[in-house]
Design an enzyme around this catalytic site. Sequence first.
Site, PDB file in Angstrom:
ATOM      1  N   ARG A  62      15.854  -3.937  -5.388  1.00 11.01           N
ATOM      2  CA  ARG A  62      15.813  -5.323  -5.854  1.00 11.01           C
ATOM      3  C   ARG A  62      15.255  -5.445  -7.266  1.00 11.01           C
ATOM      4  O   ARG A  62      15.546  -6.416  -7.968  1.00 11.01           O
ATOM      5  CB  ARG A  62      15.056  -6.202  -4.853  1.00 11.01           C
ATOM      6  CG  ARG A  62      15.851  -6.444  -3.573  1.00 11.01           C
ATOM      7  CD  ARG A  62      15.100  -7.320  -2.598  1.00 11.01           C
ATOM      8  NE  ARG A  62      13.853  -6.735  -2.165  1.00 11.01           N
ATOM      9  CZ  ARG A  62      13.751  -5.820  -1.213  1.00 11.01           C
ATOM     10  NH1 ARG A  62      14.825  -5.393  -0.580  1.00 11.01           N
ATOM     11  NH2 ARG A  62      12.571  -5.331  -0.871  1.00 11.01           N
ATOM     12  N   GLU A  99       2.051   2.238   4.486  1.00  5.54           N
ATOM     13  CA  GLU A  99       1.160   1.904   5.600  1.00  5.54           C
ATOM     14  C   GLU A  99       1.069   3.092   6.571  1.00  5.54           C
ATOM     15  O   GLU A  99      -0.005   3.455   7.034  1.00  5.54           O
ATOM     16  CB  GLU A  99       1.712   0.670   6.294  1.00  5.54           C
ATOM     17  CG  GLU A  99       0.691  -0.058   7.120  1.00  5.54           C
ATOM     18  CD  GLU A  99       1.300  -1.304   7.733  1.00  5.54           C
ATOM     19  OE1 GLU A  99       2.378  -1.746   7.294  1.00  5.54           O
ATOM     20  OE2 GLU A  99       0.664  -1.829   8.668  1.00  5.54           O
TER      21      GLU A  99
HETATM   22  P1  AMP Z   1       4.114  -2.547  -2.578  1.00  5.68           P
HETATM   23  O1  AMP Z   1       4.420  -1.148  -3.012  1.00  5.68           O
HETATM   24  O2  AMP Z   1       3.282  -2.613  -1.338  1.00  5.68           O
HETATM   25  O3  AMP Z   1       3.557  -3.401  -3.710  1.00  5.68           O
HETATM   26  O4  AMP Z   1       5.476  -3.198  -2.129  1.00  5.68           O
HETATM   27  C1  AMP Z   1       6.378  -3.675  -3.065  1.00  5.68           C
HETATM   28  C2  AMP Z   1       7.782  -3.219  -2.773  1.00  5.68           C
HETATM   29  O5  AMP Z   1       8.136  -3.443  -1.425  1.00  5.68           O
HETATM   30  C3  AMP Z   1       8.772  -4.010  -3.619  1.00  5.68           C
HETATM   31  O6  AMP Z   1       9.841  -3.142  -4.006  1.00  5.68           O
HETATM   32  C4  AMP Z   1       9.243  -5.114  -2.690  1.00  5.68           C
HETATM   33  O7  AMP Z   1      10.612  -5.377  -2.895  1.00  5.68           O
HETATM   34  C5  AMP Z   1       8.988  -4.572  -1.289  1.00  5.68           C
HETATM   35  N1  AMP Z   1       8.262  -5.552  -0.439  1.00  5.68           N
HETATM   36  C6  AMP Z   1       7.018  -5.394   0.079  1.00  5.68           C
HETATM   37  N2  AMP Z   1       6.661  -6.436   0.833  1.00  5.68           N
HETATM   38  C7  AMP Z   1       7.697  -7.297   0.802  1.00  5.68           C
HETATM   39  C8  AMP Z   1       7.936  -8.599   1.362  1.00  5.68           C
HETATM   40  N3  AMP Z   1       7.030  -9.215   2.124  1.00  5.68           N
HETATM   41  N4  AMP Z   1       9.122  -9.203   1.081  1.00  5.68           N
HETATM   42  C9  AMP Z   1      10.036  -8.595   0.312  1.00  5.68           C
HETATM   43  N5  AMP Z   1       9.879  -7.379  -0.251  1.00  5.68           N
HETATM   44  C10 AMP Z   1       8.723  -6.735  -0.014  1.00  5.68           C
END
Ligand code: AMP
Length: 177
Positions: A62, A99
């Site tokens: 995305r 996680e």
């Molecule tokens: P993080 O690495 O935990 O910051 O997660 C970010 C990545 O996971 C991004 O590429 C987001 O597109 C996806 N992501 C994580 N949580 C969500 C969510 N609640 N809704 C949509 N995409 C998410």
Amino acid sequence: MQLTEKIKSLIRDIPDFPRQGIAFKDITPLLEDPQTVASIVKRITAHYGTQKIDAVAAIEARGFLFGMLLSQALKVPFVPIRKEGKLPFDKIKQEYALEYGNASVEMHSDAVKAGWQVLIHDDLLATGGTAGAAAKLIQQLKGEVAGFSFIVNLSFLPGCEALESNFYRKPHYLIQY
Ligand code: AMP
């Protein structure tokens, strides 16, 4: 309607996707509104208006949607960062914690030149693990992180603070929950 309100109205919550307990922020309705897409690109590029940016790196999948538009608007190269095993040429890799377990992202080893100021973009900031791994890929090639850009920040998670304390760049985002 203000841009932030408009963006919020075009993002839908999908409960329990991709698994129980996650409220997934679905940006596909936003992509159907070209005027809002154009306003988002304008708003983000205006934020980095006076800063030197040599490339935009964005994270599969995305992140690519707006990342490519941002690089075009800023007239700089686009650097794709992909999940492990997808890129065809010589590449470097960075692991990060999920996680449960680990994941890796990769970047072509000739994608960033030493000294480049690289803006990292993704659609959403949650824990900051993915964007942090992207930043480490840039640093592996002796590039510098110009900034972190997101459309959405999940402010109940520590991503923003984590990126700022590890990379000394305050993440920029348009809306938060
Ligand atoms: P993080 O690495 O935990 O910051 O997660 C970010 C990545 O996971 C991004 O590429 C987001 O597109 C996806 N992501 C994580 N949580 C969500 C969510 N609640 N809704 C949509 N995409 C998410």
